[in-house]
Design an enzyme around this catalytic site. Structure first.
Site, PDB file in Angstrom:
ATOM      1  N   GLY A 165      60.041  57.430  44.628  1.00 32.91           N
ATOM      2  CA  GLY A 165      61.386  57.763  44.171  1.00 32.91           C
ATOM      3  C   GLY A 165      62.037  58.908  44.902  1.00 32.91           C
TER       4      GLY A 165
ATOM      5  N   GLY B 271      55.759  56.398  50.566  1.00 32.95           N
ATOM      6  CA  GLY B 271      56.578  57.316  49.780  1.00 32.95           C
ATOM      7  C   GLY B 271      57.828  56.703  49.195  1.00 32.95           C
TER       8      GLY B 271
ATOM      9  N   LEU C 153      58.090  54.303  47.173  1.00 25.32           N
ATOM     10  CA  LEU C 153      57.879  53.964  45.769  1.00 25.32           C
ATOM     11  C   LEU C 153      57.602  55.190  44.896  1.00 25.32           C
ATOM     12  CD1 LEU C 153      55.783  50.766  46.434  1.00 25.32           C
ATOM     13  CD2 LEU C 153      58.067  50.833  45.385  1.00 25.32           C
TER      14      LEU C 153
ATOM     15  N   LEU D  72      52.042  53.553  47.700  1.00 27.17           N
ATOM     16  CA  LEU D  72      53.383  54.082  47.418  1.00 27.17           C
ATOM     17  C   LEU D  72      54.382  53.718  48.522  1.00 27.17           C
ATOM     18  CD1 LEU D  72      52.552  57.610  45.942  1.00 27.17           C
ATOM     19  CD2 LEU D  72      53.224  55.540  44.718  1.00 27.17           C
TER      20      LEU D  72
ATOM     21  N   TYR E 276      43.487  59.139  63.977  1.00 25.81           N
ATOM     22  CA  TYR E 276      44.255  60.035  63.110  1.00 25.81           C
ATOM     23  C   TYR E 276      44.171  61.466  63.631  1.00 25.81           C
ATOM     24  CZ  TYR E 276      44.269  56.362  59.496  1.00 25.81           C
ATOM     25  OH  TYR E 276      44.448  55.202  58.793  1.00 25.81           O
TER      26      TYR E 276
END
Length: 347
Positions: free
Chosen positions: A241, A237, A239, A234, A53
């Site tokens: 919205g 991202g 999920l 999520l 990372y």
């Protein structure tokens, strides 16, 4: 939040874990430190990183996330004893030639020592193998292809390296990531057979648009006493919205910003279409999409700890505020109906 135990290890962690892969790319060191401060203030004691990372992975930023965590720990003497620190050794390089080409016992030990230096700590609480050394269908690949088999470090060789690190006091517990039912079984079987460290966790994707964990790995981990750390709750991202109206364009989030991410499983048109159905369902039930998606993991008996990734303190607060949200039986049935019709488009 009550702490949960990871597998058969002595590690006790909060059921929400702060993932840090955005630190060093989307998130500056100063902002990362603010997020870490706020996370600790709100009671989260579990931090997850990896040697490769930040993400998207680049040679210039490889290791930067661990370095940022290390400077934060150095700024706050005494905090190290309050957090459970997890990181990962990369598997064979996947388009990342700056990482090792192959996994080996010596390579695992060297990678751990480098992570310890960047993290400015003497011990890693949970040291995970980021993805298997052997040929497996992962990161969006659906089918096993034996033609891709090649020589690689055995499971026992990898466990031998972990045993040396445990004996040296450099790590406390061992985990896997992006693993299969076969892989988890082999690691546990050989650990028991040879008196080597038993894996405590498996860190795999688990969210409304990727419930592939339930297709066999759930049963394996349940019977073997291996805890699930759910990443991407999520769906990168989707999920939340935020892409419902615009699609994966603009600068609303990493899926829009980074073409390399749009080419992965989360960028499939079917993944966004299905996410939009879940997001609409959440709104119909008086919830935000993020609340429903996070609650699906937070309240799921399969999940020991949910790994959240954020780029701001405000996002962190929103994710933590979703704790305590419950989903009615009717809503869960509606979620399962969508899954039956759309299955796991981001698998």
């Amino acid at each position: 939040m009550n702490n949960v135990r990871l597998g058969t290890s002595p590690l006790q962690v909060t059921p929400i874990c702060l993932g840090t892969m955005t630190f060093g790319e989307q998130v500056t060191e100063a902002t990362a430190h603010s997020i870490l401060d706020r996370s600790l203030e709100r009671g989260v004691n579990f931090l997850d990183a990896a040697e490769m990372y930040s993400v998207p992975a680049r040679a210039e930023t490889s290791g930067s996330t661990e370095t940022i965590l290390g400077t934060w720990l150095a700024k706050h003497p005494g905090v190290r004893d309050k957090v459970v620190l997890a990181t990962k050794v990369a598997g064979p390089a996947r388009g990342m030639p700056w990482l090792r080409a192959e996994v080996s016992k010596a390579g695992i030990v060297e990678a751990c020592e480098a992570s310890l230096r960047r993290l400015q700590t003497d011990v890693i609480d949970l040291y995970q193998i980021h993805w298997p050394a052997r040929n497996v269908p992962a990161f969006g690949a659906l089918y096993f292809d034996p033609a891709k088999d090649r020589p690689c470090a055995s499971v026992q060789e990898q466990l031998d390296a972990m045993a040396d690190l445990v004996k040296a006091g450099k790590i406390k517990a061992v985990g896997l990531s992006n693993e299969t039912p076969y892989g988890v079984h082999e690691f546990v079987r050989l650990a028991e057979q040879h008196g080597l460290p038993r894996v405590a966790t498996v860190q795999n994707p688990y969210c409304l648009i990727n419930r592939s964990y339930e297709n066999g790995l759930d049963e394996s981990c349940h019977h073997l006493g291996v805890s699930l750390l759910a990443y991407s709750p999520l769906g990168f991202g989707l999920l939340s919205g935020k892409y419902d109206e615009t699609g994966l364009v603009g600068d609303a989030g990493r899926m829009a910003i980074y073409e390399s991410m749009r080419k992965q499983r989360w960028g499939r048109p079917e993944a966004l279409d299905t996410a939009r159905r879940y997001n609409a369902l959440a709104r119909e039930h008086g919830l935000t999409p993020s609340q429903m998606a996070l609650a699906f993991c937070y309240t799921n008996r399969r999940v020991a700890s949910t790994i959240i990734g954020v780029t701001t303190v405000a996002q962190l607060d929103q994710c933590l505020d979703a704790w305590g949200t419950t989903l009615s039986p009717e809503l869960l049935a509606a979620i399962d109906k969508i899954r039956w019709e759309n299955r796991d488009p981001a698998q």
